[in-house]
Scaffold this motif. Structure first.
Motif, PDB file in Angstrom:
ATOM      1  N   ASN A 287     -16.685 -48.423  21.761  1.00  0.00           N
ATOM      2  CA  ASN A 287     -18.030 -48.967  21.956  1.00  0.00           C
ATOM      3  C   ASN A 287     -18.839 -48.116  22.930  1.00  0.00           C
ATOM      4  OD1 ASN A 287     -17.347 -51.040  20.243  1.00  0.00           O
ATOM      5  ND2 ASN A 287     -16.983 -52.542  21.852  1.00  0.00           N
ATOM      6  N   THR A 288     -18.170 -47.593  23.960  1.00  0.00           N
ATOM      7  CA  THR A 288     -18.849 -46.740  24.925  1.00  0.00           C
ATOM      8  C   THR A 288     -19.354 -45.474  24.256  1.00  0.00           C
ATOM      9  OG1 THR A 288     -17.395 -47.591  26.670  1.00  0.00           O
ATOM     10  CG2 THR A 288     -18.625 -45.586  27.155  1.00  0.00           C
ATOM     11  N   PHE A 289     -18.534 -44.876  23.400  1.00  0.00           N
ATOM     12  CA  PHE A 289     -18.987 -43.712  22.627  1.00  0.00           C
ATOM     13  C   PHE A 289     -20.185 -44.082  21.757  1.00  0.00           C
ATOM     14  CE2 PHE A 289     -14.513 -41.738  22.777  1.00  0.00           C
ATOM     15  CZ  PHE A 289     -14.880 -40.874  23.790  1.00  0.00           C
ATOM     16  N   GLY A 290     -20.140 -45.269  21.152  1.00  0.00           N
ATOM     17  CA  GLY A 290     -21.245 -45.700  20.302  1.00  0.00           C
ATOM     18  C   GLY A 290     -22.547 -45.825  21.068  1.00  0.00           C
ATOM     19  N   ILE A 291     -22.472 -46.407  22.269  1.00  0.00           N
ATOM     20  CA  ILE A 291     -23.678 -46.531  23.105  1.00  0.00           C
ATOM     21  C   ILE A 291     -24.188 -45.146  23.493  1.00  0.00           C
ATOM     22  CG2 ILE A 291     -24.567 -47.368  25.316  1.00  0.00           C
ATOM     23  CD1 ILE A 291     -22.388 -49.574  25.155  1.00  0.00           C
ATOM     24  N   LEU A 292     -23.272 -44.268  23.883  1.00  0.00           N
ATOM     25  CA  LEU A 292     -23.637 -42.916  24.320  1.00  0.00           C
ATOM     26  C   LEU A 292     -24.403 -42.179  23.223  1.00  0.00           C
ATOM     27  CD1 LEU A 292     -23.147 -40.672  26.570  1.00  0.00           C
ATOM     28  CD2 LEU A 292     -21.237 -39.942  25.134  1.00  0.00           C
ATOM     29  N   VAL A 293     -23.879 -42.209  22.012  1.00  0.00           N
ATOM     30  CA  VAL A 293     -24.507 -41.482  20.912  1.00  0.00           C
ATOM     31  C   VAL A 293     -25.834 -42.130  20.517  1.00  0.00           C
ATOM     32  CG1 VAL A 293     -24.247 -40.805  18.495  1.00  0.00           C
ATOM     33  CG2 VAL A 293     -22.306 -40.619  20.049  1.00  0.00           C
ATOM     34  N   ALA A 294     -25.900 -43.459  20.576  1.00  0.00           N
ATOM     35  CA  ALA A 294     -27.141 -44.149  20.216  1.00  0.00           C
ATOM     36  C   ALA A 294     -28.269 -43.825  21.186  1.00  0.00           C
ATOM     37  CB  ALA A 294     -26.909 -45.660  20.181  1.00  0.00           C
ATOM     38  N   ARG A 295     -27.947 -43.606  22.446  1.00  0.00           N
ATOM     39  CA  ARG A 295     -28.975 -43.374  23.454  1.00  0.00           C
ATOM     40  C   ARG A 295     -29.307 -41.893  23.650  1.00  0.00           C
ATOM     41  NH1 ARG A 295     -31.852 -47.028  23.234  1.00  0.00           N
ATOM     42  NH2 ARG A 295     -32.698 -46.805  25.327  1.00  0.00           N
ATOM     43  N   PHE A 296     -28.374 -40.998  23.316  1.00  0.00           N
ATOM     44  CA  PHE A 296     -28.611 -39.561  23.505  1.00  0.00           C
ATOM     45  C   PHE A 296     -28.507 -38.875  22.143  1.00  0.00           C
ATOM     46  CE2 PHE A 296     -27.135 -41.053  27.639  1.00  0.00           C
ATOM     47  CZ  PHE A 296     -28.144 -40.576  28.457  1.00  0.00           C
ATOM     48  N   GLY A 297     -29.677 -38.651  21.539  1.00  0.00           N
ATOM     49  CA  GLY A 297     -29.741 -38.118  20.190  1.00  0.00           C
ATOM     50  C   GLY A 297     -29.169 -36.732  20.033  1.00  0.00           C
ATOM     51  N   VAL A 298     -29.036 -35.989  21.118  1.00  0.00           N
ATOM     52  CA  VAL A 298     -28.483 -34.640  21.022  1.00  0.00           C
ATOM     53  C   VAL A 298     -27.059 -34.667  20.484  1.00  0.00           C
ATOM     54  CG1 VAL A 298     -27.586 -34.619  23.391  1.00  0.00           C
ATOM     55  CG2 VAL A 298     -28.212 -32.464  22.286  1.00  0.00           C
ATOM     56  N   LEU A 299     -26.356 -35.787  20.650  1.00  0.00           N
ATOM     57  CA  LEU A 299     -24.974 -35.901  20.186  1.00  0.00           C
ATOM     58  C   LEU A 299     -24.880 -36.305  18.719  1.00  0.00           C
ATOM     59  CD1 LEU A 299     -23.439 -37.727  23.290  1.00  0.00           C
ATOM     60  CD2 LEU A 299     -23.452 -35.274  22.786  1.00  0.00           C
ATOM     61  N   LYS A 300     -26.004 -36.609  18.088  1.00  0.00           N
ATOM     62  CA  LYS A 300     -25.989 -37.032  16.688  1.00  0.00           C
ATOM     63  C   LYS A 300     -25.998 -35.861  15.717  1.00  0.00           C
ATOM     64  CE  LYS A 300     -28.429 -41.404  17.473  1.00  0.00           C
ATOM     65  NZ  LYS A 300     -29.631 -42.210  17.132  1.00  0.00           N
ATOM     66  N   SER A 301     -26.399 -34.706  16.185  1.00  0.00           N
ATOM     67  CA  SER A 301     -26.526 -33.556  15.293  1.00  0.00           C
ATOM     68  C   SER A 301     -25.776 -32.365  15.873  1.00  0.00           C
ATOM     69  CB  SER A 301     -28.003 -33.202  15.092  1.00  0.00           C
ATOM     70  OG  SER A 301     -28.627 -32.932  16.337  1.00  0.00           O
ATOM     71  N   ARG A 302     -25.746 -31.295  15.125  1.00  0.00           N
ATOM     72  CA  ARG A 302     -25.041 -30.088  15.562  1.00  0.00           C
ATOM     73  C   ARG A 302     -25.758 -29.449  16.747  1.00  0.00           C
ATOM     74  NH1 ARG A 302     -24.484 -25.421  11.202  1.00  0.00           N
ATOM     75  NH2 ARG A 302     -26.744 -25.458  11.538  1.00  0.00           N
ATOM     76  N   ILE A 303     -25.010 -29.121  17.778  1.00  0.00           N
ATOM     77  CA  ILE A 303     -25.576 -28.502  18.979  1.00  0.00           C
ATOM     78  C   ILE A 303     -25.437 -26.991  18.848  1.00  0.00           C
ATOM     79  CG2 ILE A 303     -25.522 -28.393  21.493  1.00  0.00           C
ATOM     80  CD1 ILE A 303     -24.241 -31.117  21.532  1.00  0.00           C
ATOM     81  N   CYS A 304     -26.547 -26.297  18.848  1.00  0.00           N
ATOM     82  CA  CYS A 304     -26.567 -24.847  18.623  1.00  0.00           C
ATOM     83  C   CYS A 304     -26.694 -24.090  19.941  1.00  0.00           C
ATOM     84  CB  CYS A 304     -27.689 -24.480  17.664  1.00  0.00           C
ATOM     85  SG  CYS A 304     -27.586 -25.285  16.054  1.00  0.00           S
ATOM     86  N   LEU A 305     -25.665 -24.180  20.763  1.00  0.00           N
ATOM     87  CA  LEU A 305     -25.610 -23.471  22.028  1.00  0.00           C
ATOM     88  C   LEU A 305     -24.225 -22.846  22.178  1.00  0.00           C
ATOM     89  CD1 LEU A 305     -27.219 -26.176  24.376  1.00  0.00           C
ATOM     90  CD2 LEU A 305     -28.339 -24.123  23.503  1.00  0.00           C
ATOM     91  N   SER A 306     -24.050 -22.049  23.208  1.00  0.00           N
ATOM     92  CA  SER A 306     -22.721 -21.507  23.492  1.00  0.00           C
ATOM     93  C   SER A 306     -21.824 -22.637  23.985  1.00  0.00           C
ATOM     94  CB  SER A 306     -22.815 -20.414  24.557  1.00  0.00           C
ATOM     95  OG  SER A 306     -23.215 -20.974  25.809  1.00  0.00           O
ATOM     96  N   PRO A 307     -20.487 -22.523  23.816  1.00  0.00           N
ATOM     97  CA  PRO A 307     -19.590 -23.596  24.271  1.00  0.00           C
ATOM     98  C   PRO A 307     -19.776 -23.975  25.728  1.00  0.00           C
ATOM     99  CG  PRO A 307     -18.399 -22.078  22.858  1.00  0.00           C
ATOM    100  CD  PRO A 307     -19.757 -21.465  23.089  1.00  0.00           C
TER     101      PRO A 307
END
Length: 350
Positions: A287-307
């Motif tokens: 549930n904590t992961f679910g809240i995190l992703v719902a509130r921070f959209g950057v985690l919903k899609s592919r992140i195009c940065l260096s590791p």
């Protein structure tokens, strides 16, 4: 070619470069309008509409100012003779906008009036400052309080946290091949986390490639090494004589201080009840992961940065999640966004 001809050619080349540079500057004149027409100007207007301000940055105006005050010393830059530095206010607003929406830097530059190249440095650096400022480590007294709350709210005694991993989709670095490619069919890095009963992160580890199993990921964490060595500042036993434990799913290895469900083919009535209770305790991390992703959209899609920069972004999201859960949980997770179980009927109410 004579020296006069060489000088003439050099003069022509310099004039072409200067004209091109001037043309580029004039073509991007809108970037110079940042002090008057950036998203910070919009934020001042949104102060009159608290719900919109909250939706834009995932926090209200007072909490934003509190965060800005504590991280400003880490992100402030000096003005130069050539240009004024981008202010901490502009840096933090751009970073929070990126974390909340996941927009590309090319898209954000039109809102922030900061070039995409500059955003590529500003946002990871600000994320690093957020993590360094807000990250905390539980002390012995807090571990005991967490255990008491697990027993009170979830009827699972002596638990110190629920453990699980989450895959974060990334754009793989050049020449990385299938190193980050996981069994689900995409490139990713793993966020391994421990959550308490209040949907807050106790510990987070990020950066292991997606090919590794959850048990392999946790074995690489400082938490697991300290757990095995007994260096987590925990009391060895509760007053009843039972050890404190962490709970996880079938992917993890069984230990005296780390419990997982019984295999389905070995169940009897007592083990089935145990699995039910453990699952109720373990679901808090999901549930904590679910809240995190719902509130921070950057985690919903592919992140195009260096590791390395992705690590800064994800860790900043985790500590901001905790910060907002503590400071303004009613706005961050309003009524209806969490499942609530009736303690008598055990029916979930949404």
């Amino acid at each position: 070619m004579s020296s006069e001809e060489k000088l003439a050619l050099a003069a022509i080349a310099i004039s072409v470069v200067l004209k091109k540079t001037k043309s580029e500057r004039m073509g991007k004149k809108w970037l110079l309008m940042r002090p008057k027409q950036s998203d910070t100007t919009l934020l001042e207007e949104l102060r009159l509409y608290p719900d919109d301000f909250q939706n834009y940055l995932r926090m209200d105006y007072d909490i934003y100012n509190e965060l800005l005050e504590v991280i400003s010393p880490l992100i402030v830059k000096q003005d130069t003779h050539f240009r004024d530095a981008i202010t901490p206010h502009e840096r933090l607003a751009a970073t929070l906008g990126y974390l909340a929406t996941g927009r590309s830097f090319e898209d954000l530059k039109f809102f922030t009036r900061i070039s995409a190249q500059s955003l590529g440095h500003i946002i990871p650096g600000t994320c690093r400052a957020i993590y360094e400022t807000l990250a905390t480590i539980p002390q012995a007294a807090e571990w005991i309080e967490i255990s008491n709350m697990f027993e009170t709210k979830l009827q699972f005694p002596h638990s110190l946290g629920a453990v699980d991993g989450k895959h974060v989709t990334i754009s793989p670095p050049p020449d990385s091949g299938s190193y980050f490619y996981n069994y689900k069919g995409f490139h990713n890095l793993v966020l391994m986390a421990i959550a308490n009963e209040n949907y807050e992160f106790i510990y987070v580890h990020f950066g292991t490639n997606g090919r590794v199993s959850d048990n392999g990921v946790i074995a690489c964490t400082s938490f697991y090494k300290m757990l095995k060595q007994g260096n987590l500042n925990l009391q060895e036993h509760t007053p009843e004589g039972f050890p404190f434990v962490f709970v996880g799913d079938e992917a993890f290895a069984l230990r005296l201080d780390f419990l997982k469900p019984f295999y389905s083919r070995l169940l009897n009535d007592q083990r089935r009840i145990f699995n039910y209770r453990l699952s109720r305790a373990r679901r808090v991390v999901e549930n904590t992961f679910g809240i995190l992703v719902a509130r921070f959209g950057v985690l919903k899609s592919r992140i195009c940065l260096s590791p390395e920069k992705i690590d800064d972004v994800v860790m900043a999201c985790c500590v901001l999640h905790n910060f907002l859960r503590v400071k303004t949980y009613q706005q961050y997770t309003p009524q209806g966004s969490l499942d609530v179980e009736d303690p008598e009927t055990h029916i979930l109410e949404t």
